[in-house]
Write a protein that holds these residues in place. Structure first.
Motif, PDB file in Angstrom:
ATOM      1  N   LEU A 159       0.843  -1.190   0.061  1.00  0.00           N
ATOM      2  CA  LEU A 159       0.063   0.025   0.116  1.00  0.00           C
ATOM      3  C   LEU A 159       0.857   1.407   0.172  1.00  0.00           C
ATOM      4  N   ALA A 160       1.999   1.339   0.759  1.00  0.00           N
ATOM      5  CA  ALA A 160       2.944   2.479   0.744  1.00  0.00           C
ATOM      6  C   ALA A 160       3.453   2.681  -0.781  1.00  0.00           C
ATOM      7  N   THR A 166       0.664  10.187  -3.560  1.00  0.00           N
ATOM      8  CA  THR A 166      -0.667  10.690  -3.275  1.00  0.00           C
ATOM      9  C   THR A 166      -1.010  10.366  -1.864  1.00  0.00           C
ATOM     10  N   GLY A 167      -0.025   9.787  -1.051  1.00  0.00           N
ATOM     11  CA  GLY A 167      -0.261   9.563   0.371  1.00  0.00           C
ATOM     12  C   GLY A 167      -1.616   8.791   0.645  1.00  0.00           C
ATOM     13  N   PRO A 168      -1.632   8.473   1.759  1.00  0.00           N
ATOM     14  CA  PRO A 168      -1.091   8.818   2.903  1.00  0.00           C
ATOM     15  C   PRO A 168       0.115   7.807   3.049  1.00  0.00           C
ATOM     16  N   ALA A 169       0.871   8.138   4.138  1.00  0.00           N
ATOM     17  CA  ALA A 169       1.970   7.257   4.373  1.00  0.00           C
ATOM     18  C   ALA A 169       1.204   5.812   5.180  1.00  0.00           C
ATOM     19  N   PHE A 170       2.071   4.565   4.963  1.00  0.00           N
ATOM     20  CA  PHE A 170       1.650   3.372   5.505  1.00  0.00           C
ATOM     21  C   PHE A 170       2.988   3.098   6.170  1.00  0.00           C
ATOM     22  N   ASN A 171       2.936   2.634   7.613  1.00  0.00           N
ATOM     23  CA  ASN A 171       3.916   1.914   8.223  1.00  0.00           C
ATOM     24  C   ASN A 171       3.415   0.809   9.120  1.00  0.00           C
ATOM     25  N   VAL A 172       4.163  -0.315   9.413  1.00  0.00           N
ATOM     26  CA  VAL A 172       3.711  -1.303  10.387  1.00  0.00           C
ATOM     27  C   VAL A 172       4.610  -1.611  11.329  1.00  0.00           C
ATOM     28  N   GLY A 210       5.781   9.248  13.054  1.00  0.00           N
ATOM     29  CA  GLY A 210       6.499   8.592  12.211  1.00  0.00           C
ATOM     30  C   GLY A 210       6.637   8.631  10.619  1.00  0.00           C
ATOM     31  N   ASN A 211       5.320   9.146  10.432  1.00  0.00           N
ATOM     32  CA  ASN A 211       5.466   9.463   8.771  1.00  0.00           C
ATOM     33  C   ASN A 211       6.035  10.545   8.211  1.00  0.00           C
ATOM     34  N   LYS A 212       6.674  11.314   9.202  1.00  0.00           N
ATOM     35  CA  LYS A 212       7.697  12.383   8.730  1.00  0.00           C
ATOM     36  C   LYS A 212       8.906  11.769   8.099  1.00  0.00           C
ATOM     37  N   TYR A 213       9.192  10.443   8.740  1.00  0.00           N
ATOM     38  CA  TYR A 213      10.435   9.856   8.581  1.00  0.00           C
ATOM     39  C   TYR A 213      10.412   8.485   7.886  1.00  0.00           C
ATOM     40  N   TYR A 214       9.306   7.853   8.009  1.00  0.00           N
ATOM     41  CA  TYR A 214       9.214   6.503   7.253  1.00  0.00           C
ATOM     42  C   TYR A 214       7.986   6.519   6.546  1.00  0.00           C
ATOM     43  N   ASN A 215       7.889   5.604   5.393  1.00  0.00           N
ATOM     44  CA  ASN A 215       7.075   5.177   4.620  1.00  0.00           C
ATOM     45  C   ASN A 215       7.169   3.897   3.967  1.00  0.00           C
ATOM     46  N   GLY A 216       6.117   2.796   4.231  1.00  0.00           N
ATOM     47  CA  GLY A 216       6.325   1.522   3.707  1.00  0.00           C
ATOM     48  C   GLY A 216       7.349   0.677   4.601  1.00  0.00           C
ATOM     49  N   LYS A 217       7.380   0.956   5.768  1.00  0.00           N
ATOM     50  CA  LYS A 217       8.510   0.433   6.714  1.00  0.00           C
ATOM     51  C   LYS A 217       8.011  -0.590   7.844  1.00  0.00           C
ATOM     52  N   LEU A 218       8.761  -1.545   7.918  1.00  0.00           N
ATOM     53  CA  LEU A 218       8.368  -2.300   9.115  1.00  0.00           C
ATOM     54  C   LEU A 218       9.529  -1.994  10.264  1.00  0.00           C
TER      55      LEU A 218
END
Length: 226
Positions: A159-160, A166-172, A210-218
Motif C-alpha cells: 500500500l505504501a 498521493t499519500g497517505p503514508a503506511f507503516n507497520v 513516524g510518517n515524517k521519517y518513514y513510509n512503507g517500513k516495518l
C-alpha cells in the motif's frame, strides 16, 4: 489536534492508546466489538460505538459518522487482532479463515473504505507482531496468527508503494511481548518486559510523527523473545 481512529480499543494496548491520545487533546474514535470499557471513560474527546471490522454494515455506520462529524481522518491505527493458539492439525478451516478475516481482510477493507477521508499528510499504522517477521523466532500453536501478521506486513509495504505519490503514508509496527490478555492467552506463564501502557506510549508518538521519517517500513518494536 488530529482526528484519529483506533481499532481494537476495548482492552490492552488499544485501550491505553485511546486514553493517551484523548488526554493529549486529539479527537479519537475508539472502535471495538465491546464498547463498554471506553464508554465508561466518559471522555469528552472520545467517541465510541460497537464495531466489527468484518461487518460491512458497521463500516457503513463508521463512514456515516465521519461524513457527519469529522469529514477527515488524519490517522488510522489498525490495532484490532484475533489470536488463535492451537496446534496446526487441530485448527479447522473456519478457524484459520476467521483469523485472516480479522487480521488481514478486515484491515484491508476498512483501510480501503477510509482512504478517501485520509489526506496526503495522513498516516496509516498497522499493528503486527514479531511472529510475522521473516526470520524471527517462531512458536508452535501460532500458525494462523503469525502467518496472518506476516501477510499484514507485506500488505502495508504494498500500500505504501501504491500510494507513495498521493499519500497517505503506511507503516507497520511488529510488536514483541507486551503484558496483555492476548499474550497471556498464548504464554500464560511468561511475564513481558513492557506493559500495555508503555507500548501505547510508543505507538502514540509514532502515529503522530513516524510518517515524517518513514513510509512503507516495518519497525520491529521488541526487546525480548517472545
Amino acid at each position: 489536534m488530529k482526528n484519529i481512529i483506533v481499532t481494537g480499543a476495548s482492552r490492552g494496548i488499544g485501550f491505553e492508546l485511546v486514553k493517551q491520545l484523548a488526554d493529549a487533546g486529539h479527537k479519537v474514535l475508539a472502535l471495538s466489538r465491546n464498547d463498554k470499557p471506553v464508554n465508561e471513560l466518559n471522555h469528552p474527546n472520545i467517541n465510541c460505538f460497537s464495531f466489527d471490522i468484518c461487518d460491512p454494515e458497521d463500516i457503513a455506520k463508521l463512514k456515516d459518522f465521519i461524513d457527519q462529524q469529522w469529514k477527515q481522518v488524519d490517522i488510522l491505527i489498525n490495532n484490532a487482532g484475533r489470536l488463535l493458539y492451537k496446534a496446526f492439525d487441530q485448527i479447522s478451516p473456519a478457524e484459520f479463515e476467521e483469523v485472516y478475516r480479522v487480521n488481514v481482510f478486515g484491515v484491508a477493507e476498512l483501510t480501503r473504505q477510509l482512504l478517501p477521508y485520509i489526506p496526503q499528510s495522513g498516516h496509516v499504522v498497522n499493528i503486527s507482531s514479531m511472529g510475522g517477521v521473516q526470520g524471527s523466532v517462531k512458536f508452535a500453536g501460532l500458525a494462523a496468527y503469525s502467518s496472518s501478521k506476516g501477510a499484514l506486513i507485506t500488505l502495508t509495504e504494498l500500500l505504501a508503494e501504491e500510494y507513495k505519490e498521493t499519500g497517505p503514508a503506511f507503516n507497520v509496527l511488529a510488536l514483541g511481548a507486551v503484558q496483555t490478555e492476548m499474550l497471556e492467552g498464548a504464554f500464560p506463564d511468561y511475564k513481558a518486559p513492557l506493559s500495555a501502557e508503555e507500548m501505547a506510549n510508543y505507538i502514540f508518538d509514532f502515529a503522530l510523527n513516524g510518517n515524517k521519517y518513514y513510509n512503507g517500513k516495518l519497525l520491529q518494536v521488541s526487546n525480548s523473545t517472545p
